[in-house]
Structures are given as C-alpha cells and as structure tokens.
Design a protein around this motif. Sequence first.
Motif, mmCIF file in Angstrom:
data_model
loop_
_atom_site.group_PDB
_atom_site.id
_atom_site.type_symbol
_atom_site.label_atom_id
_atom_site.label_comp_id
_atom_site.label_asym_id
_atom_site.label_seq_id
_atom_site.Cartn_x
_atom_site.Cartn_y
_atom_site.Cartn_z
ATOM 1 N N THR A 1 0.899 -0.970 0.073
ATOM 2 C CA THR A 1 -0.048 0.077 0.013
ATOM 3 C C THR A 1 0.999 1.229 -0.177
ATOM 4 O O THR A 1 2.261 1.364 0.172
ATOM 5 C CB THR A 1 -1.018 0.094 1.261
ATOM 6 O OG1 THR A 1 -0.145 -0.015 2.334
ATOM 7 C CG2 THR A 1 -1.858 -1.248 1.152
ATOM 8 N N TRP A 2 0.114 2.396 -0.239
ATOM 9 C CA TRP A 2 0.897 3.688 -0.336
ATOM 10 C C TRP A 2 0.011 4.560 0.420
ATOM 11 O O TRP A 2 -1.432 4.640 -0.300
ATOM 12 C CB TRP A 2 1.525 4.088 -1.557
ATOM 13 C CG TRP A 2 2.459 5.063 -1.437
ATOM 14 C CD1 TRP A 2 3.738 5.293 -1.553
ATOM 15 C CD2 TRP A 2 2.208 6.661 -1.637
ATOM 16 N NE1 TRP A 2 4.432 6.355 -1.437
ATOM 17 C CE2 TRP A 2 3.181 7.182 -1.673
ATOM 18 C CE3 TRP A 2 0.988 7.228 -1.707
ATOM 19 C CZ2 TRP A 2 3.187 8.610 -1.530
ATOM 20 C CZ3 TRP A 2 0.958 8.629 -1.945
ATOM 21 C CH2 TRP A 2 2.128 9.418 -1.963
ATOM 22 N N THR B 1 1.970 -1.162 4.999
ATOM 23 C CA THR B 1 0.968 -2.478 5.192
ATOM 24 C C THR B 1 -0.479 -1.529 5.475
ATOM 25 O O THR B 1 -0.360 -0.439 6.291
ATOM 26 C CB THR B 1 1.408 -3.562 5.941
ATOM 27 O OG1 THR B 1 1.696 -3.063 7.200
ATOM 28 C CG2 THR B 1 2.444 -4.119 5.341
ATOM 29 N N PRO B 2 -1.554 -2.574 5.019
ATOM 30 C CA PRO B 2 -2.764 -1.572 5.592
ATOM 31 C C PRO B 2 -2.761 -1.261 7.123
ATOM 32 O O PRO B 2 -2.554 -2.292 7.910
ATOM 33 C CB PRO B 2 -3.792 -2.420 5.264
ATOM 34 C CG PRO B 2 -3.310 -3.154 4.148
ATOM 35 C CD PRO B 2 -1.696 -3.595 4.340
ATOM 36 N N ARG C 1 0.062 1.485 -6.458
ATOM 37 C CA ARG C 1 -1.577 1.203 -6.801
ATOM 38 C C ARG C 1 -2.006 0.512 -8.021
ATOM 39 O O ARG C 1 -2.917 0.098 -8.208
ATOM 40 C CB ARG C 1 -2.217 2.573 -6.507
ATOM 41 C CG ARG C 1 -2.232 2.854 -5.123
ATOM 42 C CD ARG C 1 -2.526 4.438 -5.067
ATOM 43 N NE ARG C 1 -2.835 4.821 -3.528
ATOM 44 C CZ ARG C 1 -3.618 4.546 -2.655
ATOM 45 N NH1 ARG C 1 -4.583 3.706 -3.148
ATOM 46 N NH2 ARG C 1 -3.503 5.102 -1.473
#
Length: 344
Positions: A74-75, A79-80, A153
């Motif tokens: 993720t960005w 991580t989430p 993404r």
Amino acid sequence: MTAADQPQSRAGDTRPRAFLDGLRSRALDLFHSAWSPTPFTVRRWALAAVVVNAGITVTGAAVRLTGSGLGCPTWPRCTPGSFVPAAHDAHSPVNMAIEFGNRLLTFLVLAVAAACVVAVLRVAPRRSSLVRLAWIQPIGVAVQALWGGLVVRSLLNPVTVSVHFLLSIGMIAAAFALYARSGEGDAPPRRLVHRDIRTLGFVLVAATLVLLIAGVVVTGTGPHSGDEAASRFDFDIETMARLHADTVWVVLGLTFALLFALHVTDSPGRARRGALILLGVELAQGVIGYVQYFLAVPALLVGLHVLGSTLVWIATLRVVFLMRSRGPGGRLASGHDELDVVGV
C-alpha cells in the motif's frame, strides 16, 4: 582491578564518548556547510544531490530485481494500517524490508535536496540561476514520491515503472546542472569548441536519452517485473533487445565521432578527457549488456547495467558542459572538479 588495568579501562570508557563527539562534530560541519555556505560547499551539496539521485535510481532497480516491488503493498502506508512493515501473509519480511528501506532512502534524497536549497539561498552573492535549479530537487522528490504511490497502486504497471525511472534520470540531469553551474559564473555561455562539435554533443545527449528509453522498454518487456502480480509490455523481447543494441551502436558511434572531432580540432583537454571517459564507460556498459543477454539476464548483472546507465548519463552531461564556459566561478582551488577526482 590492578593499577595497570586502570588506564586501559579509562580509555575504553572514553571511546563511546569520543565516537559520539566525532559524530556531533561532523553533523555540525554538515549543518554549517549549508547554513553558512561558500561556493565550495554549495558545489559539494550539488554533487551530493547527483550521488543520492543516482543511488536511489539503482536501489529502486534492486527492489524490482529482488521481487520486492510490492513488498509494501500500500501507499503511503507500507501495509494496511501501518507506515512501517507489519506481518502480511502475501509478502515475506525480507521483501518488505527491502521495499521499506528504499522508501526510507527518499528522506535522504529529500534532506540533500533541502540542503541544496538552503545553501543556494544563503550563499553570498545569491545567484538566481542556482536557486531555480536547486528548487527542482525537493519538488522532484515530491513528484517522485507521489508517482511511486501510483506505481504501487497500479501493481507495477510497466508504464508507471518506466516513467518512475525516467523521472529519476531527469532529477540526475537537474542535479548535475546545479553542480556544473555552481562551479562557474553567470556570464553568457561561450563555446570552447567549434559550433558543429557543440551541436554533435547535443545530438549525443538526445541519442543517450533515446537509449535510456529503449532500455526501460526492454526492462518492461523482459523478466524481473518486481512481483508475480506485475504486468509486462506485450512486445517481443528479442526484437526489443535488438533495437536497444542498435541504439547502443548509434550512441557509441556518436561518442567516437565527438572524441575524434575534439582531438583533431585541438579542443580543451578537459573536454577531450571527458569524451574519452564517456567512451570507456559506454564500452564497459556494452560489455555488461551483452554478457547479461547471453546469460539470460541474471539479476546481479541487470543491477550493474542500471548503475552503468546512470554513469553513462552523467558522463554524457559532463562532456556537454565541458564544451562551454560561463566565466570563472566557485571552482575548487586545484582547478579541477570533484568528478575529475573520481574519474567520471
């Protein structure tokens, strides 16, 4: 403890403090080199910008070559729910550490960029040409960071990955322009070589840029995508590799022509040496390229090839700047620049 042991014990106790004092002293020296700069330290910060931008370009390739492109899936978080690596079933801790480490290097590039801006704003006399070039660095870092988020993404879409590399090439060019301009004055540019030779230099820069673009297309078509989920360009890899090799021969031919023209016209020695160094870097890069092709592109050689591409780009830019002058400026006392010392 005997009396004979006491001096050694005291020396051992002072070592950590001496080490910390040394670090503190160096940190203060770095701070003052930007806050109370001289033309010499401005030039050094510009050189640091060239180095860190080239470095993060190579480490970015290393992320892809180790299959760690989505180590932080993720960005802007890694991580989430976490900005730092956390346990994730789909990614190994090693891949996560590699990708996160590369993200951390962005802050080093940003710190050097900020130091460049501060230095050119505080040096006396202030030069607007250097201020404009220096501001490209932090702005470029921000653009690269945002684009890096798009790369993640898009699941390492080869278009976004290719543009990410080319943005780095642009950052290197801007940093080198700052480095070169900080070592000269602000007089109108004066050619040191024949007009046609200068034009040949510009053609060589354009051809080298085409070569870099061809290289990223080959990279986006071949293996080492960075992650199993990443897509690839739908091109024939053999055809793209041959087109890339043809472009290499064009660049080599232009470089040899430039070197020959500089010698037969008795051009400045620094320009001739710069062209000779460029030819040497290109030949070494060509050898790596052909070896990696015949060995089925092992990751280590691909990484060296990316390093070589950044060195070819820097050496090409240097030759062009050496073929003109803007008058005396913040040169080193020895009359040489730092890149003369390191052989680039």
